[in-house]
Design an enzyme around this catalytic site. Sequence first.
Site, mmCIF file in Angstrom:
data_model
loop_
_atom_site.group_PDB
_atom_site.id
_atom_site.type_symbol
_atom_site.label_atom_id
_atom_site.label_comp_id
_atom_site.label_asym_id
_atom_site.label_seq_id
_atom_site.Cartn_x
_atom_site.Cartn_y
_atom_site.Cartn_z
ATOM 1 N N LYS A 86 -12.823 2.621 42.955
ATOM 2 C CA LYS A 86 -13.546 1.577 42.218
ATOM 3 C C LYS A 86 -12.532 0.618 41.603
ATOM 4 O O LYS A 86 -11.571 1.055 40.980
ATOM 5 C CB LYS A 86 -14.385 2.191 41.094
ATOM 6 C CG LYS A 86 -15.609 2.934 41.577
ATOM 7 C CD LYS A 86 -16.366 3.542 40.428
ATOM 8 C CE LYS A 86 -17.115 2.502 39.621
ATOM 9 N NZ LYS A 86 -17.892 3.142 38.508
HETATM 10 C C1 E4P Z 1 -20.738 1.990 35.874
HETATM 11 O O1 E4P Z 1 -20.235 2.766 36.656
HETATM 12 C C2 E4P Z 1 -21.395 2.409 34.639
HETATM 13 O O2 E4P Z 1 -22.764 2.526 34.856
HETATM 14 C C3 E4P Z 1 -21.001 1.524 33.508
HETATM 15 O O3 E4P Z 1 -20.394 2.319 32.522
HETATM 16 C C4 E4P Z 1 -22.100 0.732 32.885
HETATM 17 O O4 E4P Z 1 -23.032 1.578 32.324
HETATM 18 P P1 E4P Z 1 -23.457 1.399 30.809
HETATM 19 O O5 E4P Z 1 -23.997 0.017 30.681
HETATM 20 O O6 E4P Z 1 -24.524 2.454 30.623
HETATM 21 O O7 E4P Z 1 -22.242 1.656 29.981
#
Ligand code: E4P
Length: 214
Positions: A86
Amino acid sequence: MDLYLDSADIAALGPLLATGLFRGVTTNPLILQRANVRLDEVPTLVEWLLERTDGDVFVQTTAQDADDIKREGSRLRAMSDRLVVKVPATRDGLTATRRLVDAGVPTLVTAVYGPRQAVLAAAAGAQWIAPYLGRMTEAGRDGHEQVARMVQVLRGSGTRTLVASIRSPEDVVGLAAAGADAVTLGADVAQALFDEPLTEAAVAQFDAAAAALR
Ligand code: E4P
């Protein structure tokens, strides 16, 4: 649509992976921090995950500039041929993505907030993009509309949409209807997908009927 889990919490992941319904696991530094996993513990976590899924495990780079991201990504990929690297959708990240892809490393461009970044990720040859649905909506954008545009923009390219930052089971259904290829879910949303009181009530009736028939 494929389902992935967005967590590094092995207590939460274990039972969900055991269902066999989730294709793999995605992580990022924030997710590692929430689960108290240090960067030097990532290889152990990856090994644990690979034993419990036949699919891919996604690990994010932490370096800042393109050369360092490329180096880190190659090092991460050396852990497994089921590890997808990633990379954040910055200019350096996209530059490194192109180099990783050219070196045969599958990549996911993450923290995507709009269709133009989807275009860039496809130009970089990324296997996946991860739009942040919940965060887009919380920032005042129409997250579902933006993801639908990304799906449209990527049609015919080799880049697929794995939507992250999912807040509810209803989001999952909306994304499936919009043609997203995959979603990655926190353990709470993944568990909520299974929760249906009416099914539980029906099963209680079946159990009572079956018990009366014994
Ligand atoms: C991406 O891999 C995750 O989902 C990212 O942390 C965003 O998620 P969140 O908005 O719940 O932090």
